[in-house]
Design a protein around this motif. Structure first.
Motif, short mmCIF file in Angstrom:
data_model
loop_
_atom_site.label_atom_id
_atom_site.label_comp_id
_atom_site.label_asym_id
_atom_site.label_seq_id
_atom_site.Cartn_x
_atom_site.Cartn_y
_atom_site.Cartn_z
N VAL A 80 31.84 54.85 35.01
CA VAL A 80 33.09 54.51 34.33
C VAL A 80 34.28 54.84 35.25
O VAL A 80 35.21 54.04 35.38
CB VAL A 80 33.20 55.27 32.98
N GLY A 81 34.25 55.99 35.87
CA GLY A 81 35.32 56.37 36.80
C GLY A 81 35.42 55.41 37.98
O GLY A 81 36.51 55.02 38.39
N LEU A 82 34.26 54.99 38.52
CA LEU A 82 34.27 54.04 39.63
C LEU A 82 34.80 52.68 39.20
O LEU A 82 35.52 52.01 39.95
CB LEU A 82 32.86 53.91 40.21
N CYS A 83 34.44 52.26 37.99
CA CYS A 83 34.94 50.98 37.47
C CYS A 83 36.45 51.00 37.29
O CYS A 83 37.14 50.03 37.60
CB CYS A 83 34.25 50.63 36.15
N ILE A 84 36.96 52.12 36.78
CA ILE A 84 38.41 52.25 36.61
C ILE A 84 39.11 52.23 37.97
O ILE A 84 40.13 51.55 38.14
CB ILE A 84 38.76 53.53 35.81
N ALA A 85 38.57 52.95 38.95
CA ALA A 85 39.17 52.97 40.28
C ALA A 85 39.13 51.57 40.91
O ALA A 85 40.12 51.14 41.53
CB ALA A 85 38.42 53.96 41.18
N ASP A 86 38.04 50.86 40.72
CA ASP A 86 37.92 49.51 41.26
C ASP A 86 38.93 48.56 40.61
O ASP A 86 39.58 47.77 41.30
CB ASP A 86 36.49 48.99 41.06
N SER A 87 39.08 48.66 39.30
CA SER A 87 40.02 47.76 38.63
C SER A 87 41.47 48.09 38.99
O SER A 87 42.29 47.19 39.14
CB SER A 87 39.81 47.79 37.12
N VAL A 88 41.80 49.35 39.16
CA VAL A 88 43.16 49.73 39.58
C VAL A 88 43.43 49.21 40.99
O VAL A 88 44.52 48.66 41.26
CB VAL A 88 43.36 51.27 39.49
N LEU A 89 42.47 49.35 41.88
CA LEU A 89 42.64 48.87 43.24
C LEU A 89 42.81 47.34 43.26
O LEU A 89 43.66 46.81 43.97
CB LEU A 89 41.44 49.27 44.10
N LEU A 90 42.03 46.65 42.46
CA LEU A 90 42.16 45.19 42.38
C LEU A 90 43.50 44.79 41.78
O LEU A 90 44.13 43.82 42.21
CB LEU A 90 41.02 44.60 41.56
N PHE A 91 43.94 45.52 40.76
CA PHE A 91 45.20 45.19 40.10
C PHE A 91 46.38 45.36 41.04
O PHE A 91 47.34 44.60 40.98
CB PHE A 91 45.38 46.04 38.84
N LYS A 92 46.31 46.35 41.92
CA LYS A 92 47.40 46.56 42.88
C LYS A 92 47.48 45.43 43.90
O LYS A 92 48.54 45.15 44.43
CB LYS A 92 47.20 47.88 43.62
N LYS A 93 46.35 44.76 44.17
CA LYS A 93 46.34 43.68 45.14
C LYS A 93 46.82 42.36 44.56
O LYS A 93 47.18 41.46 45.30
CB LYS A 93 44.94 43.50 45.73
N ILE A 94 46.78 42.23 43.24
CA ILE A 94 47.23 40.99 42.62
C ILE A 94 48.74 40.93 42.67
O ILE A 94 49.42 41.88 42.28
CB ILE A 94 46.73 40.89 41.16
N THR A 95 49.26 39.81 43.14
CA THR A 95 50.70 39.64 43.21
C THR A 95 51.13 38.68 42.12
O THR A 95 50.62 37.58 42.00
CB THR A 95 51.11 39.08 44.58
N PHE A 96 52.05 39.10 41.29
CA PHE A 96 52.60 38.26 40.25
C PHE A 96 53.97 37.76 40.72
O PHE A 96 54.82 38.54 41.13
CB PHE A 96 52.75 39.04 38.95
N ASN A 97 54.17 36.46 40.64
CA ASN A 97 55.43 35.81 41.02
C ASN A 97 55.82 36.06 42.47
O ASN A 97 56.98 36.06 42.81
CB ASN A 97 56.58 36.25 40.10
N LYS A 98 54.84 36.33 43.31
CA LYS A 98 55.09 36.50 44.74
C LYS A 98 54.14 35.58 45.48
O LYS A 98 53.02 35.35 45.02
CB LYS A 98 54.84 37.95 45.18
N PRO A 99 54.53 35.08 46.64
CA PRO A 99 53.61 34.24 47.40
C PRO A 99 52.44 35.07 47.92
O PRO A 99 52.60 36.25 48.24
CB PRO A 99 54.46 33.70 48.54
N ARG A 100 51.28 34.44 47.94
CA ARG A 100 50.08 35.12 48.44
C ARG A 100 49.86 34.77 49.89
O ARG A 100 50.18 33.70 50.35
CB ARG A 100 48.86 34.72 47.62
#
Length: 170
Positions: A143-163
């Motif tokens: 569970v802790g690893l899944c939370i860390a993975d999702s937080v890391l992925l969420f930080k990489k997603i850019t909203f309203n910014k060019p990729r």
């Protein structure tokens, strides 16, 4: 090596004899590219850790003959995490653009967190055998690893910014 010269009749008619081009030496272009740096990156290491911990959780639940739901959840997590690992390792997320894969991966991680919290707390509270208890503890670590993975992925997603890296910012 003699080359075929077009005859005067062929030149005048606008059709030249077919000439074969020599084959280009070297390996054929692979259909799938391998991202060899992915396993050494932080997201890759997290996926590998999730795979290992989910597999250990499965082994603990299976060896202790725990409830089938516990075993099934651990197997599903191993398979889904392996598929996401292969997706990123083989750069298939760049080729299959019909999903926004990081967001799908975040949803998978959050759903896994929800199910593993329920199942592993039940396994720890019931603790029918030592294997079930150890599987529950490893599940909570997952569970802790899944939370860390999702937080890391969420930080990489850019909203309203060019990729992309080649974007010029002013």
């Amino acid at each position: 090596q003699a080359r075929a010269r077009p005859t005067a009749a062929a030149v005048g008619s606008g059709t030249a004899p077919q000439q074969r081009l020599p084959q280009q030496p070297g390996p054929a272009r692979a259909m799938v590219e391998v991202n060899s740096g992915y396993p050494r990156s932080l997201p890759g290491a997290l996926k590998i850790a999730r795979l290992v911990v989910a597999f250990v959780t499965f082994i603990c639940f299976a060896a202790s003959k725990s409830h089938e739901a516990f075993i099934a959840l651990a197997v599903m997590e191993v398979v889904i995490t392996l598929l996401f690992f292969l997706l990123y390792l083989l750069k298939l997320d760049k080729k299959m653009k019909f999903f926004f894969w990081p967001l799908v991966d975040i949803f998978n991680s959050l759903i896994a967190v929800l199910f593993f919290i329920i199942v592993c707390l039940c396994a720890i509270i019931i603790k029918t055998t030592t294997g079930t208890l150890v599987g529950g503890v490893f599940g909570l670590l997952l569970v802790g690893l899944c939370i860390a993975d999702s937080v890391l992925l969420f930080k990489k997603i850019t909203f309203n910014k060019p990729r992309g890296r080649n974007v010029i910012t002013r």
